[in-house]
Design an enzyme around this catalytic site. Structure first.
Site, PDB file in Angstrom:
ATOM      1  CE  LYS A 249      -2.433   2.719   3.492  1.00 34.78           C
ATOM      2  NZ  LYS A 249      -2.933   2.762   4.878  1.00 34.78           N
TER       3      LYS A 249
ATOM      4  CD1 TRP B 216     -12.573  -1.314   0.900  1.00 33.58           C
ATOM      5  CD2 TRP B 216     -11.357  -2.485   2.354  1.00 33.58           C
ATOM      6  NE1 TRP B 216     -12.643  -2.633   0.536  1.00 33.58           N
ATOM      7  CE2 TRP B 216     -11.901  -3.376   1.407  1.00 33.58           C
ATOM      8  CE3 TRP B 216     -10.560  -3.000   3.362  1.00 33.58           C
ATOM      9  CZ2 TRP B 216     -11.678  -4.751   1.448  1.00 33.58           C
ATOM     10  CZ3 TRP B 216     -10.335  -4.364   3.391  1.00 33.58           C
ATOM     11  CH2 TRP B 216     -10.889  -5.223   2.449  1.00 33.58           C
ATOM     12  CG  HIS B 217      -6.782   2.302   4.483  1.00 35.59           C
ATOM     13  ND1 HIS B 217      -5.527   1.749   4.691  1.00 35.59           N
ATOM     14  CD2 HIS B 217      -7.674   1.488   5.122  1.00 35.59           C
ATOM     15  CE1 HIS B 217      -5.663   0.639   5.414  1.00 35.59           C
ATOM     16  NE2 HIS B 217      -6.952   0.463   5.684  1.00 35.59           N
ATOM     17  CE1 TYR B 218     -14.379   5.782   2.046  1.00 38.59           C
ATOM     18  CE2 TYR B 218     -13.559   3.835   0.914  1.00 38.59           C
ATOM     19  CZ  TYR B 218     -14.517   4.454   1.681  1.00 38.59           C
ATOM     20  OH  TYR B 218     -15.609   3.743   2.098  1.00 38.59           O
ATOM     21  CG  HIS B 219      -7.328   9.977   3.312  1.00 41.55           C
ATOM     22  ND1 HIS B 219      -6.826   8.801   2.782  1.00 41.55           N
ATOM     23  CD2 HIS B 219      -6.430  10.937   2.969  1.00 41.55           C
ATOM     24  CE1 HIS B 219      -5.687   9.039   2.160  1.00 41.55           C
ATOM     25  NE2 HIS B 219      -5.422  10.331   2.256  1.00 41.55           N
TER      26      HIS B 219
END
Length: 600
Positions: free
Chosen positions: A433, A534-537
């Site tokens: 990632k 799934w670590h959108y910000h």
């Protein structure tokens, strides 16, 4: 020698994954929910039960009997649950969650069903699928507990430099993390695949070994997990057990359609929210007129900017396009969002392997993180041998439109699946990632329905630095696959590694056009095989949409407290810090309002 199957087999296998997952999800969805387990806490009720307030002195009512709340928290997710629980210690709190509860949902509660929950695309699923305009499949939580109810469970804190960069009080941060950890976090029993990846990371130089720790340190470590020793998930919803039950009311299946404002003064002032219950009926929840009362939005990086837009805060041209009355013009709402791109290699093994989600992580100084998972879909029961290279455990949902998922098609693929070798479903993943992607995107409205996903673009790998870091990460994975410790475990060789890369490109893990004849280029491999972790910000950034205290700029009595305010995703995995943020801000708000310097 590890088993490697051809591109044709891989393609067939992918479609099998899709159909069998749908069957399992359908069967799970047919199970009845039992109210006792479903609600668990007495203050949790369905939105249709909206009724006059209790007699507690903390509650306030208008002359007409309409309830008033000191705080309305919109979103019962990763930040919203600890925030509401904390605020309820001294004030009346209404927590509104659009989904159901996680307590009686087997797909949510058990680690072995993790992939099934993500692959469930029904309207009642805890996971709401969306496909970004980039062509990458993704998920949003739709359940009390938020992302903690559908994620891979890994728990690790943000670095001290991150805490300093966002301006948080380090002392309060270090009090808030343990509040979470004492209630729902566990030390994992390290699985064999995780040990092999750990040893491989150390062999290729991702050192030192920092052992088991929540702290963010360069090198290789084992982090915490919200799965206990029995494989049962503990979500942020369980933090509500720390609430004052006399001051907290939680409504599930309560979809907030918009925030309401009084625009008669110099600045718009929030007066409440409009709620739609599970039966489609509309209700109004009203803020107390007492000084300090607020609506706090905690809907996440997609939901929070989406609700602000639908409530009239955002770019004027976009709001006018959908006839949304302008409350406050702010061009930054929904802008400069990012998702941490993930690329993964599936490594088949020639024997069974225990299930594991993220336990080991390599924190490199190259700006990439290396993680691993294993063992999903290899039960002796053939219907469960269904999750390999395109497993939903790494974010890959169905590439087949729902309308084409007929019972006949499901039956045909179940039958075809029996021709695939059992070994094709044995193996694990090594993931890399990008820590701080420079590629940015945005969300924009497609309609005025809060239930529908907005248009979401992340622009993966549009910045060349992100591509370069991805290549660094893939090279680390290649070295791990060829390391002594790892080859002793997988019987992998250099030729097999090359085949795995080719197979990964040919697999239809996203909707991005493939370049299968250009697999020698790791740059192209990164672009072709990008998926999400799934670590959108972003979307409600500090200094642009909210101030340092997370109050929305230009309006009164409104804050945003969640990952939409982040410029970078904290730590290797953000859930620990998002939960901590909920607790942190709850304590901070109470201290400011009560005039206390001490603890809460």
């Amino acid at each position: 020698m590890a088993l490697v199957f051809s591109g044709d087999s891989a393609a067939l296998y992918l479609y099998v994954v899709v159909w069998i997952t749908t069957v399992l999800s359908f069967c799970q969805g047919m199970q009845d929910e039992h109210p006792a387990g479903y609600y668990r806490y007495p203050f949790i009720r369905p939105a249709s039960s909206f009724s006059p307030p209790p007699s507690s002195a903390a509650w306030h009512a208008q002359p007409g009997g309409e309830r008033e709340y000191d705080y309305i928290v919109v979103g019962g997710g990763t930040a919203g649950c600890p925030l509401a629980a904390t605020l309820s210690q001294n004030y009346s709190v209404l927590l509104l969650e659009r989904g159901g509860t996680p307590f009686a949902n087997a797909n949510v509660s058990f680690m072995q069903n993790f992939h099934i929950s993500l692959a469930d695309v029904s309207e009642t699923s805890a996971s709401q699928m969306f496909v970004s305009t980039d062509g990458v499949f993704n998920s949003r939580a739709r359940v009390l507990g938020g992302g903690t109810a559908i994620n891979a469970g890994f728990y690790t804190r943000a670095s001290t430099s991150y805490i300093k960069s966002v301006g948080w009080d380090a002392k309060l941060v270090n009090e808030s993390y343990p509040w979470i950890e004492k209630q729902i976090v566990h030390q994992p029993r390290l699985m064999p695949w995780q040990k092999a990846v750990r040893d491989g990371l150390l062999e290729v130089g991702i050192s030192p070994f920092n052992g088991f720790t929540y702290d963010h340190k360069f090198g290789t470590k084992v982090g915490g997990t919200i799965f206990d020793k029995f494989g049962r998930r503990h979500t942020a919803a369980e933090l509500l057990a720390s609430a004052n039950p006399d001051n907290l009311r939680v409504l599930v299946h309560a979809t907030v359609q918009k925030i309401e404002f009084d625009k008669s003064g110099k600045r718009p002032k929030v007066i409440g929210v409009v709620i739609k219950d599970e039966n489609g009926m509309t209700h109004r929840a009203v803020l107390s007129k007492r000084a300090g009362s607020e609506v706090i939005v905690s809907l996440g990086a997609i939901g929070s900017p989406h609700l602000l837009l639908l409530s009239g805060i955002g770019p004027k041209a976009e709001l006018e396009k959908f006839n949304i009355p302008l409350v406050l013009e702010n061009e930054f709402v929904g802008r400069d969002m990012a998702d941490n791109p993930l690329n993964t290699i599936f490594v088949p093994t020639n024997g069974p392997i225990e299930q594991s989600l993220i336990q080991t992580v390599g924190i490199t100084e190259l700006g990439v993180y290396i993680e691993a998972s294993s063992g999903f879909g290899q039960s002796s029961d053939s219907i469960r041998r269904d999750h390999g290279i395109a497993s939903a455990e790494i974010g890959q949902l169905s590439t087949i439109p729902p309308k084409q998922r007929t019972h006949a098609a499901i039956h045909n693929y179940r039958r075809s699946k029996q021709n695939l070798p059992h070994e094709a479903f044995m193996g694990g993943f090594i993931l890399e990632k990008i820590a701080r992607p420079l590629s940015k995107g945005q969300i924009s409205l497609t309609n005025t329905n809060i239930d529908d996903n907005p248009s979401i673009t992340f622009n993966y790998f549009s910045h060349p630095a992100d591509v370069a870091q991805c290549v660094d990460g893939i090279r680390i994975i290649e070295k791990i696959l060829q390391s002594k410790h790892f080859t002793n475990y997988t019987k992998m060789d250099k030729e097999t590694t090359e085949k795995l890369l080719n197979m990964s490109v040919e697999a239809n893990v996203n909707l991005i056009p493939k370049h299968t004849n250009d697999t020698k280029s790791l740059e192209q491999f990164c672009k072709d095989t990008v998926i999400t972790i799934w670590h959108y910000h972003g979307g409600c950034h500090v200094g642009k949409v909210v101030g340092p205290d997370y109050r929305v700029l230009g309006v009164e009595r409104l804050r945003v407290v969640d990952g939409s305010t982040f410029y970078d995703s904290p730590g290797t995995n953000p859930q620990a810090t998002v939960m901590m943020m909920g607790r942190y801000m709850g304590v901070k708000i109470l201290r400011e309002r009560l005039g206390k310097a001490g603890g809460v």
